[in-house]
Design a protein around this motif. Sequence first.
Motif, mmCIF file in Angstrom:
data_model
loop_
_atom_site.group_PDB
_atom_site.id
_atom_site.type_symbol
_atom_site.label_atom_id
_atom_site.label_comp_id
_atom_site.label_asym_id
_atom_site.label_seq_id
_atom_site.Cartn_x
_atom_site.Cartn_y
_atom_site.Cartn_z
ATOM 1 N N GLY A 73 52.836 0.109 56.572
ATOM 2 C CA GLY A 73 54.227 -0.146 56.284
ATOM 3 C C GLY A 73 55.171 0.541 57.246
ATOM 4 O O GLY A 73 54.767 1.043 58.304
ATOM 5 N N PRO A 74 56.439 0.589 56.903
ATOM 6 C CA PRO A 74 57.461 1.096 57.816
ATOM 7 C C PRO A 74 57.266 2.563 58.201
ATOM 8 O O PRO A 74 57.771 3.008 59.224
ATOM 9 N N GLY A 75 56.566 3.362 57.355
ATOM 10 C CA GLY A 75 56.367 4.773 57.670
ATOM 11 C C GLY A 75 55.321 5.032 58.734
ATOM 12 O O GLY A 75 55.147 6.178 59.170
ATOM 13 N N LEU A 76 54.613 4.010 59.144
ATOM 14 C CA LEU A 76 53.571 4.171 60.153
ATOM 15 C C LEU A 76 54.207 4.464 61.511
ATOM 16 O O LEU A 76 55.140 3.769 61.916
ATOM 17 N N PRO A 77 53.748 5.497 62.234
ATOM 18 C CA PRO A 77 54.330 5.780 63.554
ATOM 19 C C PRO A 77 54.282 4.553 64.458
ATOM 20 O O PRO A 77 53.231 3.937 64.635
ATOM 21 N N GLN A 78 55.426 4.211 65.016
ATOM 22 C CA GLN A 78 55.532 3.014 65.840
ATOM 23 C C GLN A 78 55.267 3.376 67.297
ATOM 24 O O GLN A 78 56.170 3.455 68.124
ATOM 25 N N VAL A 94 37.994 -4.667 66.023
ATOM 26 C CA VAL A 94 38.423 -3.326 65.639
ATOM 27 C C VAL A 94 38.771 -3.406 64.151
ATOM 28 O O VAL A 94 39.435 -4.345 63.722
ATOM 29 N N TYR A 95 38.295 -2.458 63.388
ATOM 30 C CA TYR A 95 38.416 -2.534 61.937
ATOM 31 C C TYR A 95 39.642 -1.755 61.476
ATOM 32 O O TYR A 95 39.787 -0.572 61.754
ATOM 33 N N THR A 96 40.514 -2.444 60.777
ATOM 34 C CA THR A 96 41.853 -1.958 60.476
ATOM 35 C C THR A 96 41.866 -1.055 59.241
ATOM 36 O O THR A 96 41.206 -1.356 58.235
ATOM 37 N N VAL A 97 42.654 0.022 59.312
ATOM 38 C CA VAL A 97 42.896 0.856 58.138
ATOM 39 C C VAL A 97 44.374 0.883 57.761
ATOM 40 O O VAL A 97 44.715 1.249 56.644
ATOM 41 N N ALA A 98 45.248 0.522 58.675
ATOM 42 C CA ALA A 98 46.684 0.513 58.387
ATOM 43 C C ALA A 98 47.379 -0.407 59.373
ATOM 44 O O ALA A 98 46.897 -0.616 60.488
ATOM 45 N N ALA A 99 48.515 -0.939 58.948
ATOM 46 C CA ALA A 99 49.309 -1.792 59.831
ATOM 47 C C ALA A 99 50.722 -1.855 59.307
ATOM 48 O O ALA A 99 50.963 -1.756 58.095
ATOM 49 N N GLY A 100 51.661 -2.012 60.210
ATOM 50 C CA GLY A 100 53.052 -2.150 59.803
ATOM 51 C C GLY A 100 53.970 -2.080 61.004
ATOM 52 O O GLY A 100 53.594 -1.534 62.049
ATOM 53 N N ALA A 155 53.309 -4.490 55.346
ATOM 54 C CA ALA A 155 53.438 -3.828 54.050
ATOM 55 C C ALA A 155 54.919 -3.572 53.769
ATOM 56 O O ALA A 155 55.345 -2.431 53.590
ATOM 57 N N HIS A 156 55.682 -4.641 53.733
ATOM 58 C CA HIS A 156 57.113 -4.513 53.477
ATOM 59 C C HIS A 156 57.320 -3.834 52.118
ATOM 60 O O HIS A 156 56.659 -4.187 51.126
ATOM 61 N N PRO A 157 58.223 -2.858 52.028
ATOM 62 C CA PRO A 157 58.362 -2.093 50.783
ATOM 63 C C PRO A 157 58.608 -2.947 49.542
ATOM 64 O O PRO A 157 58.057 -2.664 48.476
#
Length: 444
Positions: free
Chosen positions: A7-12, A46-52, A79-81
Motif C-alpha cells: 500500500g501507500p506506506g511502502l517505500p517508493q 520473482v515472488y511478491t510479498v508486498a506491492a503498492g 492496496a488502496h486504503p
Amino acid sequence: MSSGKGGPGLPQERKVVTEIPGPRSREIQERRLKAVPPGVGSVLPVYTVAAGGGVVVDVDGNSLIDFGSGIAVTNVGNAHPEVVRRVQDQVAAFTHTCFMVTPYEAYVEVAERLNHLTPGDHEKRTILVNSGAEAVENAVKIARYATRRPAVVVFDHGYHGRTLLTMTLTAKNMPYKEGFGPYAPEVYRMPMAYPFRSELDGPATAAQAIDQITKQIGAHNVAAVVVEPILGEGGFIEPSPGFLPAIAEFAKANGILFVADEIQTGFGRTGRLFACEHEGIVPDLITTAKGIAGGLPLAAVTGRADLMDSVHGGGLGGTYGGNPIACEAALAVLDALDAEKIVERARQIGDIMLPRLRRMAEKHPEIGDVRGRGAMIAIELVKPGTTEPDPARTAELAKACHAQGLLVLTAGTYGNVLRFLPPLVIPEHLLNEGLDLLENAFGG
C-alpha cells in the motif's frame, strides 16, 4: 525481508539487493515447478510479498519499479486504503451468499454506478461476473439472444480471453490457441486498421471489413461485432482514425450490436474513463474487468436495457459473480477514480512517457513505432530500417529491464512489443527512473 505490508506506506524506491530472481525466489520457483504445470507462465518469477504505489517487493527484499500493474489491474494501487478498509469490513460481515440466492446491496450499487459511468445516456442494466473472459462470453450470449442471430465478428490482432469461445475470438495462435481446437463456430475475423503495418487508412480498412462481412456472412446474420477500442495483447494498437466510427455506423444501420471490450482499457487507463470515448463511440454492450476492483476478481457486462432485459430469468449469472467482497472493492475503486483524479493522472503519465520514448526512437532505429494513450503505451521493435518484427530483441530488452529492477511486459501478435502499464498512482520520480532504466537497456 519485507514484512509483507504494501500500500501507500511502502517505500517508493527501487532497490536491487540480489540478482533477479534472487535465491529465495529461485527456491520457491523450484517448488512451483513440481506443483504447478508449465502451461501457467510468469513474466518474471520473482515472488511478491508486498506491492503498492509504483513498486513490487519480492521475497529477497528487491523493490522493483512496476510498469505492469498486474496487466492493467491495479490502476489505483495494489492496496488502496479504502479498498482494504471496505474489503476487511465485508469479510468480517460475510464472504458469500450468492447473489442468485440471497442478494446484497453492494452488487446493486456497483451496477448502478456502471450504468451511470459507461458511455451513453440511455437506460442500462449491468450483470457482474468473475473475469474478463466471462464478461465477453456473456456479452455474446446476450447479443445472440437479443438479435436471434448466430454470427460474431472480431478483428485481426484482437484478444478476448482463454475460454473456448473467447479463445476462438482471440486472433493470436501461440500460446493462446495452439492445440486447443476445435474452436467455437460462427466466429468471423476481419482486418484491423493497424497504422504501423497498413497502407490503408481507417475508413478504407473499415470498408474492406464491411465488404467481407456483407459478402461472406451477410449482415443480417451478424449478432455482434466485438472489438477492443485499443487492442491490448495484440500490441496496444490504436485503430487508425475513422475505423471504429465506420464499423459502429455500419453495425447500427444493420441491427448489429457493437460490443466494446474495455477490459484492459477501462477505468481511466487511456486518459478517458473508457477508451471508446476517444472517438465518441457509444457501444450497445461494454465489457469491463481488470481495473474495476483493485485486484479482486470482478467483471461486468453493461448494456442497453432492452438488450439486457431480453434474456429469460435464470439465463444469466453464476455462483461467484458479483462476490460481495469484490463489489466492495469496486465501490472503493470507483470512488477513488473521481476523488483522486485518476483519469487526469493517466494523461499526465502519457505526457511524460510518450515524449521520452519518442526521443529514444530517434536514437535507436530498432524502435519502429511509439504509440498509446494515457498510461497504456507501447514501443514496437523491428529490424532497423524495416518493419520486420524483432521478437528476439524485444525479449532481450525485457530481460535487461528486469535485471535492473524494472518490471515490463511484452505483447503483440509477433511478440515484438514492449507495453507499459504503470499504476496510475505511480510517483513521478519512479516513472522517470523507469524510463532511465529502459534507456540503459537500449545501451544509453
